[in-house]
Design an enzyme around this catalytic site. Sequence first.
Site, PDB file in Angstrom:
ATOM      1  N   ASP A 104      44.884  27.114  86.244  1.00  0.00           N
ATOM      2  CA  ASP A 104      44.334  26.597  84.878  1.00  0.00           C
ATOM      3  C   ASP A 104      45.144  25.844  83.731  1.00  0.00           C
ATOM      4  O   ASP A 104      44.800  25.912  82.783  1.00  0.00           O
ATOM      5  CB  ASP A 104      43.934  27.916  84.110  1.00  0.00           C
ATOM      6  CG  ASP A 104      44.789  28.864  83.270  1.00  0.00           C
ATOM      7  OD1 ASP A 104      45.921  28.813  83.868  1.00  0.00           O
ATOM      8  OD2 ASP A 104      44.564  29.424  82.407  1.00  0.00           O
ATOM      9  N   GLU A 105      46.285  25.449  84.260  1.00  0.00           N
ATOM     10  CA  GLU A 105      47.306  24.783  83.452  1.00  0.00           C
ATOM     11  C   GLU A 105      47.714  23.419  83.890  1.00  0.00           C
ATOM     12  O   GLU A 105      48.068  23.273  85.000  1.00  0.00           O
ATOM     13  CB  GLU A 105      48.130  25.743  83.175  1.00  0.00           C
ATOM     14  CG  GLU A 105      48.613  26.297  81.860  1.00  0.00           C
ATOM     15  CD  GLU A 105      50.001  27.022  81.953  1.00  0.00           C
ATOM     16  OE1 GLU A 105      50.788  26.684  81.565  1.00  0.00           O
ATOM     17  OE2 GLU A 105      49.928  28.346  82.570  1.00  0.00           O
TER      18      GLU A 105
HETATM   19  P1  TTP Z   1      47.432  32.267  81.977  1.00  0.00           P
HETATM   20  O1  TTP Z   1      47.096  30.792  81.362  1.00  0.00           O
HETATM   21  O2  TTP Z   1      48.697  33.008  81.600  1.00  0.00           O
HETATM   22  O3  TTP Z   1      46.425  33.370  81.007  1.00  0.00           O
HETATM   23  P2  TTP Z   1      45.046  32.963  80.822  1.00  0.00           P
HETATM   24  O4  TTP Z   1      44.334  31.841  80.933  1.00  0.00           O
HETATM   25  O5  TTP Z   1      44.300  34.269  81.136  1.00  0.00           O
HETATM   26  O6  TTP Z   1      45.147  33.395  78.973  1.00  0.00           O
HETATM   27  P3  TTP Z   1      45.505  32.541  78.004  1.00  0.00           P
HETATM   28  O7  TTP Z   1      44.271  32.158  76.863  1.00  0.00           O
HETATM   29  O8  TTP Z   1      46.525  33.366  77.250  1.00  0.00           O
HETATM   30  O9  TTP Z   1      45.935  31.281  78.536  1.00  0.00           O
HETATM   31  O10 TTP Z   1      46.914  32.547  83.432  1.00  0.00           O
HETATM   32  C1  TTP Z   1      45.782  31.873  83.950  1.00  0.00           C
HETATM   33  C2  TTP Z   1      45.229  32.663  84.950  1.00  0.00           C
HETATM   34  O11 TTP Z   1      46.062  33.174  85.854  1.00  0.00           O
HETATM   35  C3  TTP Z   1      44.811  34.092  84.276  1.00  0.00           C
HETATM   36  O12 TTP Z   1      43.400  33.911  83.732  1.00  0.00           O
HETATM   37  C4  TTP Z   1      44.640  35.012  85.375  1.00  0.00           C
HETATM   38  C5  TTP Z   1      46.039  34.575  86.519  1.00  0.00           C
HETATM   39  N1  TTP Z   1      47.127  35.355  86.223  1.00  0.00           N
HETATM   40  C6  TTP Z   1      47.516  36.375  87.228  1.00  0.00           C
HETATM   41  O13 TTP Z   1      46.687  36.661  88.052  1.00  0.00           O
HETATM   42  N2  TTP Z   1      48.452  37.173  86.902  1.00  0.00           N
HETATM   43  C7  TTP Z   1      49.360  36.979  85.941  1.00  0.00           C
HETATM   44  O14 TTP Z   1      50.219  37.848  85.664  1.00  0.00           O
HETATM   45  C8  TTP Z   1      49.282  35.773  84.932  1.00  0.00           C
HETATM   46  C9  TTP Z   1      49.797  35.753  83.796  1.00  0.00           C
HETATM   47  C10 TTP Z   1      48.083  35.203  84.962  1.00  0.00           C
HETATM   48 MG    MG Z   2      45.418  29.949  80.428  1.00  0.00          MG
END
Ligand code: TTP
Ligand code: MG
Length: 355
Positions: A104-105
């Site tokens: 997602d990044e």
């Molecule tokens: P992130 O981008 O860290 O979190 P997010 O997208 O859920 O929230 P934010 O709005 O703060 O960006 O992580 C992306 C995805 O990766 C998240 O939806 C689920 C997965 N993930 C895990 O499975 N375990 C973890 O410890 C983290 C940090 C993320």
């Molecule tokens: Mg995210």
Amino acid sequence: MQHRKIIHIDMDAFFVSVEEHDDPQLQGHPVAVGYDGPRGVVATANYEARKYGVHSALPVATAHRLCPGLIVKEGRFSRYKEVSQQVHAILHEYTDIIEPLSLDEAYLDVTANKKGIPLAVDIAREIKERIKSTTGLTASAGVSYCKFLAKVASDFRKPDGLCTVHPDRAIAFIDKLQVGQFWGVGGKTAGRMHEMGVFTGRQLRDVSLARLTREFGKTGRLFYDFARGIDNRPVVTEFVRKSVGCERTFPTDLTTFEDMAAELVPLAEELVQRLKKHRFCGRSLVLKIKYSDFRLTTHTFTGPAVITTVEDILPLARTLLAEAETAPVRLLGLTVTGRTDGAEGHKDPQLTIDW
Ligand code: TTP
Ligand code: MG
């Protein structure tokens, strides 16, 4: 001053947003994605659940205790991957210089972008809109001249955020950051910095390079530069495979041409499997030979056609073997190189002035 234009895109509460999108009944409730069993942990939680202190890596049992109405959904990774691919297709409309950090990044270098849009913030806004209309989900975007600041910026106004850190404002922005927000500073490093009396970017800039490298090794140099708004790390595109090969070391040395030629058959068969797996197309075949005295030689053939089948490979491999010196051999390898689909790593884009 010439600057790059870097965007960091991060989907908001990604897994759980996909679940809410696909099942609108979840909306408005605290929801987490994770395994709802005794040893399960939370992968991510929506913003309603986060209000109760539910976050990634928290045991699900604890999450239920903190947030009594919590709905826990099991992850559907193939669906998240599908959404991720839709997002990437959008990103590729602007640049191919994309560095994915997770599903997602990603970082994008839009200095020289495909649409010729001069302002990076306009690209970021467009990308957010396109992601919303295509997937129904929100993303946050950070825009700056380097990766470190773009990433911090994307976190700044989450969810659905868009934040720009202009080069002229970088030092003022960095001054106010907590050290834990710096790239590479995890809990342990942040703790060490706090012991040194360093809590903010402003305070980090007062620490000498010598002290930082003594405390943190090579990364100390990065921290020193980051505190000054310097981060020249390039956006590294997805790995592009240049060759596909396999090799085998024999339990006893091969001494005759016929023994060696016989060993080319299983090697060629395995190579074909690997070529298929990687969907690799190349026109060069390389035979690698390691002799019993560890001398290494390679022999290459490049032809007009793509090498794909055992029937393509074996006659070429035998010809290459016949060219080689016949001496006791401990290893043989076959590799296809010379990619034909034109995929290459990117070159650094031309730096431009307007930003
Ligand atoms: P992130 O981008 O860290 O979190 P997010 O997208 O859920 O929230 P934010 O709005 O703060 O960006 O992580 C992306 C995805 O990766 C998240 O939806 C689920 C997965 N993930 C895990 O499975 N375990 C973890 O410890 C983290 C940090 C993320
Ligand atoms: Mg995210």
